[in-house]
Design a protein around this motif. Structure first.
Motif, mmCIF file in Angstrom:
data_model
loop_
_atom_site.group_PDB
_atom_site.id
_atom_site.type_symbol
_atom_site.label_atom_id
_atom_site.label_comp_id
_atom_site.label_asym_id
_atom_site.label_seq_id
_atom_site.Cartn_x
_atom_site.Cartn_y
_atom_site.Cartn_z
ATOM 1 N N MET A 1 77.499 77.048 36.365
ATOM 2 C CA MET A 1 76.417 76.329 35.719
ATOM 3 C C MET A 1 75.301 76.117 36.744
ATOM 4 S SD MET A 1 76.562 72.605 33.893
ATOM 5 C CE MET A 1 78.297 72.680 34.083
ATOM 6 N N ASN A 2 74.085 76.372 36.323
ATOM 7 C CA ASN A 2 72.933 76.248 37.192
ATOM 8 C C ASN A 2 72.028 75.142 36.643
ATOM 9 O OD1 ASN A 2 71.085 76.721 39.200
ATOM 10 N ND2 ASN A 2 70.152 78.479 38.176
ATOM 11 N N ILE A 3 72.098 73.957 37.243
ATOM 12 C CA ILE A 3 71.283 72.827 36.798
ATOM 13 C C ILE A 3 69.930 72.895 37.496
ATOM 14 C CG2 ILE A 3 71.110 70.311 36.702
ATOM 15 C CD1 ILE A 3 73.313 71.462 34.913
ATOM 16 N N ARG A 4 68.883 72.775 36.699
ATOM 17 C CA ARG A 4 67.514 72.781 37.206
ATOM 18 C C ARG A 4 66.959 71.363 37.095
ATOM 19 N NH1 ARG A 4 62.972 72.953 34.154
ATOM 20 N NH2 ARG A 4 64.161 73.549 32.307
ATOM 21 N N TYR A 5 66.212 70.941 38.117
ATOM 22 C CA TYR A 5 65.624 69.603 38.147
ATOM 23 C C TYR A 5 64.108 69.723 38.088
ATOM 24 C CZ TYR A 5 70.300 68.258 39.461
ATOM 25 O OH TYR A 5 71.659 68.069 39.454
ATOM 26 N N ALA A 6 63.473 68.748 37.426
ATOM 27 C CA ALA A 6 62.017 68.792 37.276
ATOM 28 C C ALA A 6 61.436 67.387 37.283
ATOM 29 C CB ALA A 6 61.643 69.490 35.968
ATOM 30 N N GLU A 7 60.217 67.275 37.770
ATOM 31 C CA GLU A 7 59.483 66.003 37.709
ATOM 32 C C GLU A 7 58.446 66.020 36.598
ATOM 33 O OE1 GLU A 7 57.951 64.162 41.273
ATOM 34 O OE2 GLU A 7 59.722 64.766 42.410
ATOM 35 N N GLY A 55 70.266 65.133 31.877
ATOM 36 C CA GLY A 55 70.186 63.922 32.683
ATOM 37 C C GLY A 55 68.754 63.558 32.994
ATOM 38 N N LEU A 56 68.552 62.282 33.318
ATOM 39 C CA LEU A 56 67.226 61.860 33.758
ATOM 40 C C LEU A 56 67.305 60.538 34.491
ATOM 41 C CD1 LEU A 56 65.855 59.393 31.902
ATOM 42 C CD2 LEU A 56 65.557 61.221 30.286
ATOM 43 N N VAL A 57 66.303 60.300 35.301
ATOM 44 C CA VAL A 57 66.088 59.013 35.955
ATOM 45 C C VAL A 57 64.644 58.628 35.676
ATOM 46 C CG1 VAL A 57 65.545 60.080 38.195
ATOM 47 C CG2 VAL A 57 66.212 57.693 38.126
ATOM 48 N N ARG A 58 64.451 57.366 35.342
ATOM 49 C CA ARG A 58 63.114 56.857 35.001
ATOM 50 C C ARG A 58 62.648 55.918 36.101
ATOM 51 N NH1 ARG A 58 61.759 52.572 30.224
ATOM 52 N NH2 ARG A 58 59.505 52.654 30.383
ATOM 53 N N LEU A 59 61.416 56.129 36.573
ATOM 54 C CA LEU A 59 60.842 55.322 37.645
ATOM 55 C C LEU A 59 59.562 54.646 37.175
ATOM 56 C CD1 LEU A 59 61.046 58.092 40.366
ATOM 57 C CD2 LEU A 59 62.800 56.458 39.754
ATOM 58 N N LEU A 60 59.431 53.419 37.529
ATOM 59 C CA LEU A 60 58.199 52.671 37.297
ATOM 60 C C LEU A 60 57.746 52.200 38.671
ATOM 61 C CD1 LEU A 60 59.546 50.528 34.337
ATOM 62 C CD2 LEU A 60 58.172 52.603 34.183
ATOM 63 N N ASP A 61 56.494 52.438 39.025
ATOM 64 C CA ASP A 61 56.049 52.006 40.343
ATOM 65 C C ASP A 61 54.586 51.598 40.329
ATOM 66 O OD1 ASP A 61 54.220 54.218 41.423
ATOM 67 O OD2 ASP A 61 55.988 55.383 40.902
ATOM 68 N N ASP A 62 54.182 50.943 41.423
ATOM 69 C CA ASP A 62 52.791 50.521 41.557
ATOM 70 C C ASP A 62 51.983 51.500 42.402
ATOM 71 O OD1 ASP A 62 53.556 50.006 44.174
ATOM 72 O OD2 ASP A 62 53.439 47.827 43.984
ATOM 73 N N SER A 63 52.564 52.626 42.745
ATOM 74 C CA SER A 63 51.972 53.728 43.506
ATOM 75 C C SER A 63 51.658 53.385 44.961
ATOM 76 C CB SER A 63 50.718 54.298 42.815
ATOM 77 O OG SER A 63 49.609 53.453 43.022
ATOM 78 N N GLU A 64 52.099 52.258 45.420
ATOM 79 C CA GLU A 64 51.836 51.876 46.807
ATOM 80 C C GLU A 64 53.051 51.315 47.528
ATOM 81 O OE1 GLU A 64 49.171 52.317 48.723
ATOM 82 O OE2 GLU A 64 48.180 53.372 47.082
ATOM 83 N N CYS A 92 65.071 59.106 45.808
ATOM 84 C CA CYS A 92 64.864 58.700 47.201
ATOM 85 C C CYS A 92 63.822 59.592 47.883
ATOM 86 C CB CYS A 92 66.183 58.725 47.972
ATOM 87 S SG CYS A 92 67.343 57.454 47.418
ATOM 88 N N MET A 93 63.852 60.892 47.587
ATOM 89 C CA MET A 93 62.846 61.798 48.152
ATOM 90 C C MET A 93 61.453 61.445 47.628
ATOM 91 S SD MET A 93 64.664 65.540 48.386
ATOM 92 C CE MET A 93 65.314 65.589 46.722
ATOM 93 N N TYR A 94 61.368 61.081 46.361
ATOM 94 C CA TYR A 94 60.103 60.653 45.771
ATOM 95 C C TYR A 94 59.577 59.428 46.507
ATOM 96 C CZ TYR A 94 57.058 58.230 42.468
ATOM 97 O OH TYR A 94 56.023 57.551 41.899
ATOM 98 N N MET A 95 60.466 58.458 46.745
ATOM 99 C CA MET A 95 60.084 57.238 47.457
ATOM 100 C C MET A 95 59.523 57.572 48.838
ATOM 101 S SD MET A 95 61.278 54.160 46.007
ATOM 102 C CE MET A 95 61.726 53.338 47.492
#
Length: 133
Positions: A1-7, A55-64, A92-95
């Motif tokens: 199985m080849n899982i692909r990730y996307a933003e 799958g998914l992860v949801r992020l809410l941020d203030d961009s700073e 974590c990489m996004y952060m």
């Protein structure tokens, strides 16, 4: 199985509804509102098996400075394959990439505590505060 990730937010209302229903979350019963909420979230990182949203992860941020991880979902057919761990890693990489210094995780269900503990996170508190109107 080849899982692909996307933003990119490249999921349909039906794909999101199927994922949320697979884990028994009531928000899956409101597909239009759920899709709209995800589309307006700061970032949604998704996991795909072909054209199936698994799958998914949801992020809410203030961009700073601060980010909130609202949830990590993985379709039950894909549990135990490291998808949740990879989604968390990408969070974590996004952060790091965005230089966001603090993050918090919101979870409503105690069944998810084990996952977060495996990610070396700890519970800050469970006190609920009732606001006076």
């Amino acid at each position: 199985m080849n899982i692909r990730y996307a933003e990119e937010k490249c999921f349909t209302q039906e794909q999101v509804q199927a994922l949320f229903r697979s884990v028994g979350w009531v928000s899956g019963e409101y597909p239009s509102r759920l899709h709209k909420a995800l589309m307006h979230s700061s970032t949604v990182i998704t996991a795909w098996d072909g054209d199936r949203l698994v799958g998914l992860v949801r992020l809410l941020d203030d961009s700073e400075m601060v980010a909130y991880m609202h949830y990590v979902l993985v379709h039950p057919d894909y549990h135990g394959q490291g998808i949740g761990r990879e989604l968390f890693s990408r969070f974590c990489m996004y952060m790091e990439r965005e230089n966001i210094q603090h993050f918090y995780v919101f979870t409503d269900t105690s069944c998810n505590y084990g996952f977060y503990e495996n990610m070396n996170m700890f519970r800050r508190g469970t006190k609920r505060v009732k606001l006076k109107v």
